[in-house]
Scaffold this motif. Structure first.
Motif, short mmCIF file in Angstrom:
data_model
loop_
_atom_site.label_atom_id
_atom_site.label_comp_id
_atom_site.label_asym_id
_atom_site.label_seq_id
_atom_site.Cartn_x
_atom_site.Cartn_y
_atom_site.Cartn_z
N VAL A 43 -0.12 -0.48 6.56
CA VAL A 43 -0.72 -1.63 7.21
C VAL A 43 -1.74 -2.30 6.28
CG1 VAL A 43 -2.18 -2.38 9.15
CG2 VAL A 43 -0.33 -0.74 9.52
N GLY A 44 -2.52 -1.50 5.55
CA GLY A 44 -3.47 -2.06 4.59
C GLY A 44 -2.78 -2.82 3.47
N LEU A 45 -1.64 -2.32 3.01
CA LEU A 45 -0.88 -3.04 1.98
C LEU A 45 -0.38 -4.37 2.51
CD1 LEU A 45 1.18 -0.16 0.32
CD2 LEU A 45 -0.70 -1.46 -0.70
N SER A 46 0.09 -4.40 3.76
CA SER A 46 0.54 -5.66 4.36
C SER A 46 -0.62 -6.65 4.43
CB SER A 46 1.11 -5.42 5.76
OG SER A 46 2.22 -4.54 5.71
N ALA A 47 -1.81 -6.16 4.87
CA ALA A 47 -2.98 -7.04 4.93
C ALA A 47 -3.35 -7.55 3.55
CB ALA A 47 -4.15 -6.30 5.56
N TRP A 66 -11.84 -11.02 5.27
CA TRP A 66 -10.88 -10.63 6.33
C TRP A 66 -10.24 -9.29 6.01
CZ3 TRP A 66 -5.53 -10.00 5.85
CH2 TRP A 66 -4.84 -9.75 7.05
N LEU A 67 -9.87 -9.07 4.74
CA LEU A 67 -9.24 -7.80 4.34
C LEU A 67 -10.20 -6.63 4.56
CD1 LEU A 67 -6.85 -6.32 3.07
CD2 LEU A 67 -7.83 -6.80 0.81
N ALA A 68 -11.50 -6.84 4.26
CA ALA A 68 -12.48 -5.78 4.49
C ALA A 68 -12.61 -5.47 5.98
CB ALA A 68 -13.84 -6.20 3.92
N LEU A 69 -12.54 -6.53 6.81
CA LEU A 69 -12.60 -6.30 8.26
C LEU A 69 -11.39 -5.50 8.74
CD1 LEU A 69 -14.08 -6.92 10.92
CD2 LEU A 69 -12.75 -9.04 11.07
N GLY A 107 -5.21 -5.62 16.84
CA GLY A 107 -4.38 -6.81 17.03
C GLY A 107 -5.16 -8.10 16.84
N LEU A 108 -6.40 -8.15 17.34
CA LEU A 108 -7.22 -9.35 17.21
C LEU A 108 -7.57 -9.64 15.75
CD1 LEU A 108 -9.63 -8.91 20.27
CD2 LEU A 108 -7.83 -10.64 20.00
N VAL A 109 -7.86 -8.56 15.01
CA VAL A 109 -8.20 -8.75 13.59
C VAL A 109 -7.01 -9.32 12.83
CG1 VAL A 109 -8.78 -7.54 11.46
CG2 VAL A 109 -10.02 -7.04 13.56
N PHE A 110 -5.81 -8.81 13.10
CA PHE A 110 -4.64 -9.35 12.41
C PHE A 110 -4.32 -10.76 12.91
CE2 PHE A 110 -3.77 -5.06 10.94
CZ PHE A 110 -3.26 -5.32 9.67
N LEU A 159 1.13 -14.19 20.13
CA LEU A 159 0.65 -15.45 20.70
C LEU A 159 0.01 -16.33 19.64
CD1 LEU A 159 -0.86 -14.23 24.12
CD2 LEU A 159 1.25 -15.53 23.75
N ALA A 160 -0.82 -15.72 18.79
CA ALA A 160 -1.45 -16.50 17.71
C ALA A 160 -0.41 -17.02 16.73
CB ALA A 160 -2.49 -15.64 17.00
#
Length: 605
Positions: A43-47, A66-69, A107-110, A159-160
């Motif tokens: 997941v971190g690699l995708s971010a 954003w990546l740090a979050l 989910g909200l962070v992504f 949704l986003a």
């Protein structure tokens, strides 16, 4: 929380629904904890890829923040989800709410990454959509499809994502395509929600099936434990009962043999003979129980030798002739003189004896015939020994049952004259030990044929076993120490051995035997295996041999417990079982002394 499926067509009915719900939820928390440790890297690699795509348009400051979050939320999930399964001071509902909240935060962070989309080129926006929808699809497995946790992650992202494509449509030359993508993203989310529902049902069913299997295994383990405990108790009971019954029977047998040697009037001799015959019959039934114990203890060692069947069977026919004649039956032998087999003559004799005894017992008219013929099995030379009778026969439905322990055909009243029903059970187990084959052919009213198939032996290796009744006992002057805790057995041993000229000393304990042997060293020790107060014959033999090395010793016991048999075998001592026939006792003493004192004058042939 949606209703939990507790059963399915293939699922056993739960015995406690509340406990099963709790077990499913506990297993879910363990799964989330495991997945929480595994997903941060992919997941971190995708971010990181999304941040890298955004950096071309926005620079590195905002994407890195954003990546740090994202990484902070992943570490928080890793830490919190790992604690939830063991967080027993909190209720299950409270722990599940924590799992839902962490999933929603993730989910909200992504979903926040879609704030980058107005500045992204089309390829970067497509890459972002593909990566995040892929994470949503993967979360079906990482959340086991548990809908509150799964939807908390899925809904913000999809949704986003859909809104981002829809809002961008009015500025795009391909507005129709972007509206279609927005709709497809929502349809994909709906499909994933259905897959998650099915995945959770499978997960819950698998947990419940596993729980049911654990319960079933535990019930089986307890049942097996109870059966083993009952079997051990049965073994101890039979061993104790056998020991207690054999003690007085042994004394009676020895006293009867000693009494028969005295000069008595004809009527008294007849009574003594009948008494000894009854004792011999009872001893034979006790020996059948002993054979079962020996087979259970696996202490019957196979001693194969080559011998001729004709003289060997002739001796058995001669022995069984009188009981057959008393019933008006003929007993005949048809055996080629060249018939030679490779087997254990002692164990094979036990088999044939049981077959002959059964044939005579269950035949009212006609006769019994022993027939031997050459046969071959796959080219291997063999001899077939058939015991043929004209008795009542055995119905097909009972032919397999006659080899069960204590089962007898036509003896519902358990007539003791017909034995215990152990003969064919012993035969079956001995045949397996001898690596022979046994075949039964029988029809009601037409008699039975039991056929043994035996390995043939080379012609030059013929040696018939020596008859056991040819020895002459010359034990006069032999000093014998008898160690037994039963006074009646000691006195019976003394009466018998004294009648044969032995000098007999008696002891009830190992200490008494030691003191006596130091005063007058014996030539031979006869020791009971189980003595009182934790004493035993094996320890007694070892103690006496420390003072008198290589002292010949025989163990005599009424104990038939398998562990006792194994102990005696491990000690390398000859074990005789009460009741011991006088002839068998004297022969065992003679064989032992011949090995120890080959030049002893009283034993020279």
């Amino acid at each position: 929380m949606p209703p939990l499926p507790l059963s399915s067509p293939s699922l056993p009915t739960a015995t406690d629904p509340d406990a099963d719900v709790l077990s499913v939820q506990q297993e879910l928390l363990r799964l989330l904890a495991r997945q929480g440790r595994r997903v941060p890297l992919p997941v971190g690699l995708s971010a990181f890829v999304i941040a890298l795509a955004a950096s071309d348009a926005l620079g590195w400051a905002v994407p890195l923040a954003w990546l740090a979050l994202v990484l902070g939320v992943l570490l928080l999930r890793w830490w919190m989800l790992g604690r939830l399964p063991a967080w027993h001071q909190q209720s299950m509902a409270h722990r599940l709410r924590w799992a839902v909240a962490l999933s929603g935060l993730n989910g909200l962070v992504f979903a926040a990454s879609f704030a980058f989309t107005p500045w992204l080129i089309d390829h970067a926006r497509m890459l972002q959509t593909i990566l995040l929808l892929g994470l949503c699809a993967g979360s079906v497995a990482t959340t086991a499809g548990y809908r509150p946790v799964f939807l908390a992650f899925l809904l913000p992202i999809t949704l986003a994502n859909s809104m981002a494509w829809a809002l961008h449509a009015h500025r795009s030359s391909a507005a129709g395509l972007e509206w279609a993508l927005a709709g497809l993203i929502l349809a994909f989310a709906w499909i994933l929600a259905g897959l998650a529902r099915d995945a959770y049902k499978v997960f819950a069913d698998s947990v419940l099936i596993r729980q049911q299997q654990v319960r079933s295994n535990e019930h089986l383990r307890q049942a097996l434990q109870r059966a083993e405990t009952a079997n051990r108790a049965k073994t101890r009971f039979f061993a104790s009962a056998s020991h207690d019954l054999r003690q007085p029977l042994h004394a009676l047998s020895l006293l009867g043999a000693a009494l028969q040697m005295r000069p008595l009037e004809a009527a008294s001799q007849k009574i003594v003979g009948q008494m000894n015959q009854a004792l011999e019959s009872l001893g034979s039934q006790m020996d059948a129980l002993l054979d079962i114990s020996k087979l259970d203890a696996q202490v019957l060692a196979l001693k194969e030798t080559s011998f001729g069947l004709a003289p060997w069977l002739a001796r058995l026919v001669q022995e069984f002739g009188p009981p057959a004649q008393r019933k008006g039956l003929s007993l005949t032998l048809d055996c080629p003189p060249e018939a030679q087999v490779l087997s254990d003559p002692v164990l094979l004799e036990r088999v044939v004896r049981n077959l002959l005894d059964n044939a005579i017992k269950y035949t009212a008219t006609g006769g019994v015939r022993l027939h031997v013929r050459a046969a071959g099995l796959g080219g291997e030379p063999r001899w077939e020994l058939a015991v043929i009778d004209s008795g009542q026969g055995i119905a097909p439905a009972e032919q397999s049952r006659v080899f069960e322990e204590f089962y007898q055909v036509g003896n519902p009243e358990r007539d003791r004259a017909q034995g215990l029903g152990l003969g064919l059970s012993i035969v079956s187990r001995l045949v397996d030990l001898l690596d022979a084959q046994l075949r039964l052919e029988s029809e009601p009213g037409c008699g039975s044929v039991f056929t043994l198939s035996l390995a043939a032996a080379p012609q030059q290796a013929v040696e018939a076993p020596a008859p056991t009744d040819a020895r002459e006992h010359r034990l006069a002057g032999l000093r014998v120490l008898v160690l037994d805790d039963e006074q009646s057995v000691r006195e019976a041993m003394q009466a018998l051995l004294s009648a044969h000229g032995c000098e007999v000393r008696l002891a009830a304990t190992t200490r008494g035997a030691m003191l006596d042997s130091l005063a007058a060293p014996p030539d031979l020790l006869l020791a009971d295996l189980r003595l009182r107060n934790g004493d035993d014959g094996i320890a007694a033999v070892q103690s006496l041999r420390s003072a008198l090395p290589d002292l010949p010793a025989l163990l005599v016991s009424g104990d038939t417990a398998p562990e006792r048999l194994r102990q005696a075998q491990a000690a390398g001592l000859t074990l005789l079982h009460k009741p011991v026939a006088a002839e068998a006792l004297l022969e065992a003493m003679e064989r032992l002394l011949v090995r120890r004192y080959p030049t002893l004058s009283t034993l020279d042939a």
